[in-house]
Design a protein around this motif. Structure first.
Motif, mmCIF file in Angstrom:
data_model
loop_
_atom_site.group_PDB
_atom_site.id
_atom_site.type_symbol
_atom_site.label_atom_id
_atom_site.label_comp_id
_atom_site.label_asym_id
_atom_site.label_seq_id
_atom_site.Cartn_x
_atom_site.Cartn_y
_atom_site.Cartn_z
ATOM 1 N N TRP A 161 38.048 -9.121 79.496
ATOM 2 C CA TRP A 161 36.883 -9.832 80.381
ATOM 3 C C TRP A 161 38.110 -10.600 81.128
ATOM 4 C CZ3 TRP A 161 35.014 -13.273 76.885
ATOM 5 C CH2 TRP A 161 34.264 -14.382 77.810
ATOM 6 N N TYR A 162 38.042 -11.073 81.805
ATOM 7 C CA TYR A 162 38.896 -12.944 81.995
ATOM 8 C C TYR A 162 37.584 -13.659 81.214
ATOM 9 C CZ TYR A 162 39.689 -16.666 84.878
ATOM 10 O OH TYR A 162 40.591 -18.197 85.544
ATOM 11 N N ALA A 163 38.152 -14.859 81.199
ATOM 12 C CA ALA A 163 37.357 -15.532 79.741
ATOM 13 C C ALA A 163 37.144 -16.491 80.011
ATOM 14 C CB ALA A 163 38.121 -14.925 78.190
ATOM 15 N N LYS A 164 38.202 -16.981 81.038
ATOM 16 C CA LYS A 164 37.491 -17.837 82.022
ATOM 17 C C LYS A 164 37.048 -18.218 82.472
ATOM 18 C CE LYS A 164 40.556 -20.509 79.624
ATOM 19 N NZ LYS A 164 41.704 -21.373 79.687
ATOM 20 N N GLY A 165 36.090 -17.141 83.395
ATOM 21 C CA GLY A 165 35.411 -17.148 84.322
ATOM 22 C C GLY A 165 33.566 -16.722 83.450
ATOM 23 N N ALA A 166 32.921 -16.267 84.460
ATOM 24 C CA ALA A 166 31.435 -15.821 83.482
ATOM 25 C C ALA A 166 31.030 -14.545 82.831
ATOM 26 C CB ALA A 166 30.657 -15.446 84.825
ATOM 27 N N ALA A 167 30.644 -15.194 81.919
ATOM 28 C CA ALA A 167 29.834 -13.897 80.705
ATOM 29 C C ALA A 167 29.903 -13.156 81.269
ATOM 30 C CB ALA A 167 30.224 -14.682 79.611
ATOM 31 N N PRO A 168 29.942 -11.651 81.681
ATOM 32 C CA PRO A 168 28.899 -10.831 81.985
ATOM 33 C C PRO A 168 27.428 -10.730 81.525
ATOM 34 C CG PRO A 168 30.183 -9.373 80.428
ATOM 35 C CD PRO A 168 30.120 -10.685 80.568
ATOM 36 N N GLY A 169 26.139 -11.148 82.256
ATOM 37 C CA GLY A 169 24.915 -11.783 82.258
ATOM 38 C C GLY A 169 24.691 -13.020 82.046
ATOM 39 N N GLU A 170 25.591 -13.782 83.063
ATOM 40 C CA GLU A 170 25.619 -15.042 82.786
ATOM 41 C C GLU A 170 25.419 -16.067 84.291
ATOM 42 O OE1 GLU A 170 28.021 -19.603 81.150
ATOM 43 O OE2 GLU A 170 28.921 -17.376 81.315
ATOM 44 N N THR A 171 24.888 -16.184 84.812
ATOM 45 C CA THR A 171 25.184 -16.617 86.263
ATOM 46 C C THR A 171 26.293 -16.509 86.996
ATOM 47 O OG1 THR A 171 23.116 -18.055 86.542
ATOM 48 C CG2 THR A 171 24.569 -17.994 88.129
ATOM 49 N N GLY A 172 27.121 -15.734 87.757
ATOM 50 C CA GLY A 172 27.987 -15.774 88.421
ATOM 51 C C GLY A 172 28.719 -14.479 88.534
ATOM 52 N N THR A 173 29.979 -14.545 88.690
ATOM 53 C CA THR A 173 30.517 -12.799 89.211
ATOM 54 C C THR A 173 31.434 -13.362 87.538
ATOM 55 O OG1 THR A 173 30.674 -12.859 91.125
ATOM 56 C CG2 THR A 173 32.719 -11.743 89.718
ATOM 57 N N ALA A 174 31.337 -11.975 86.802
ATOM 58 C CA ALA A 174 32.223 -11.495 85.497
ATOM 59 C C ALA A 174 33.159 -10.169 85.626
ATOM 60 C CB ALA A 174 30.935 -10.896 84.925
ATOM 61 N N VAL A 175 34.169 -11.328 85.597
ATOM 62 C CA VAL A 175 35.792 -9.842 86.062
ATOM 63 C C VAL A 175 35.669 -9.132 84.544
ATOM 64 C CG1 VAL A 175 38.048 -9.709 86.980
ATOM 65 C CG2 VAL A 175 35.874 -11.475 87.423
ATOM 66 N N ILE A 176 35.212 -7.301 85.092
ATOM 67 C CA ILE A 176 35.908 -6.733 83.625
ATOM 68 C C ILE A 176 37.202 -5.118 84.087
ATOM 69 C CG2 ILE A 176 34.887 -5.184 82.193
ATOM 70 C CD1 ILE A 176 32.830 -6.186 82.186
ATOM 71 N N ALA A 177 38.034 -5.690 83.758
ATOM 72 C CA ALA A 177 39.349 -5.299 84.529
ATOM 73 C C ALA A 177 39.669 -3.769 83.138
ATOM 74 C CB ALA A 177 40.347 -5.538 84.565
ATOM 75 N N GLY A 178 40.128 -2.599 83.489
ATOM 76 C CA GLY A 178 40.382 -1.475 82.967
ATOM 77 C C GLY A 178 41.654 -0.738 82.915
ATOM 78 N N ARG A 217 32.750 -7.099 88.373
ATOM 79 C CA ARG A 217 33.244 -6.471 88.581
ATOM 80 C C ARG A 217 34.106 -5.562 88.134
ATOM 81 N NH1 ARG A 217 29.947 -8.235 91.527
ATOM 82 N NH2 ARG A 217 30.417 -9.651 93.707
ATOM 83 N N LEU A 218 34.092 -4.163 88.055
ATOM 84 C CA LEU A 218 34.286 -3.576 87.680
ATOM 85 C C LEU A 218 35.930 -3.012 88.340
ATOM 86 C CD1 LEU A 218 31.928 -1.125 85.891
ATOM 87 C CD2 LEU A 218 32.665 -3.175 84.398
ATOM 88 N N ILE A 219 37.108 -3.324 87.624
ATOM 89 C CA ILE A 219 38.029 -3.085 88.628
ATOM 90 C C ILE A 219 39.359 -2.226 87.366
ATOM 91 C CG2 ILE A 219 40.404 -4.430 89.662
ATOM 92 C CD1 ILE A 219 38.457 -6.821 89.492
ATOM 93 N N THR A 220 39.994 -1.032 88.452
ATOM 94 C CA THR A 220 40.820 -0.427 87.748
ATOM 95 C C THR A 220 42.046 -0.163 89.060
ATOM 96 O OG1 THR A 220 41.967 1.318 86.348
ATOM 97 C CG2 THR A 220 39.718 1.910 87.891
ATOM 98 N N CYS A 221 42.497 0.270 88.738
ATOM 99 C CA CYS A 221 43.564 0.847 89.640
ATOM 100 C C CYS A 221 43.547 2.202 90.602
ATOM 101 C CB CYS A 221 45.133 1.342 89.114
ATOM 102 S SG CYS A 221 45.962 0.218 89.041
#
Length: 222
Positions: free
Chosen positions: A116-133, A196-200
């Motif tokens: 999780w991009y920790a300087k961005g929004a947390a999942p559930g918080e207003t904004g765009t949370a970024v989760i990568a795997g 946003r869930l992101i992968t290759c």
């Protein structure tokens, strides 16, 4: 731009394994964030701010979804991601930016880990949370090996440190070439809780030792 994978020069991928893309099982660097100057320069907020990886710009918006979604939750660290439809049940680690402004991928040694991009929004918080795997590693399939099997309307959950479980509904899946990644569209801030869930994805480039595309799942809190 993509973050180069940490493979020795000239070391080819291993033979295909479950969940591999294009018959290759390799270490995939998932995150393509090259952040705008506004995040890295004078317009950046404090280190404790919950700004999105890329500020919203006029005309840059996420795909429309059905319904308005649920009310936003207060900020809280994500603890675990569960995606029942593709058998994902994984803990989180924090992701940070490298000196060049690219998002560091999750450690490859643990194939069942999301970042999780920790300087961005947390999942559930207003904004765009970024989760990568990772989609796979040099030796095996990884946590997001089946991410491309999600469909619009599928639901996944993020268990948070405050004990709440935030449920998200998939709006769309889109694949983008890494050399033409629409950062402003993907990472633009939102006026509701989104993820946003992101992968290759796509073909594997043996010369670059990286996949050519990224898969992005757009979803909102419900």
């Amino acid at each position: 731009m993509a973050v180069p994978p940490s493979l020795p020069a000239g070391d080819p991928p291993a033979s295909a394994g479950q969940g591999s893309r294009g018959g290759l099982t390799v270490l995939c660097a998932v995150a393509l964030l090259v952040l705008a100057v506004s995040l890295l320069g004078g317009n950046r907020g404090s280190d404790d701010s919950a700004g999105a990886p890329l500020p919203a710009r006029a005309g840059a918006s996420a795909p429309a979804s059905s319904g308005t979604g649920a009310a936003a939750l207060p900020r809280s660290r994500p603890v675990r991601l569960t995606v029942p439809g593709i058998a994902v049940d994984a803990p989180f680690t924090d992701l940070t930016l490298a000196a060049n402004g690219q998002l560091q991928p999750p450690p490859a040694a643990d194939t069942n880990l999301v970042g999780w991009y920790a300087k961005g929004a947390a999942p559930g918080e207003t904004g765009t949370a970024v989760i990568a795997g990772h989609v796979d590693t040099k030796t095996s399939a990884a946590v997001f090996a089946r991410l491309d099997q999600l469909q619009k309307g599928d639901v996944f959950q993020v268990l948070r440190a405050d004990g709440r479980k935030a449920s998200f509904t998939v709006d769309s899946l889109e694949t983008f070439a890494k050399d033409a990644f629409p950062s402003r569209r993907v990472y633009a801030d939102a006026d509701r809780p989104e993820v946003r869930l992101i992968t290759c994805a796509g073909d594997y480039d043996r010369q670059a030792k990286d996949y050519k595309d990224n898969l992005v799942v757009f979803a909102h809190l419900t």
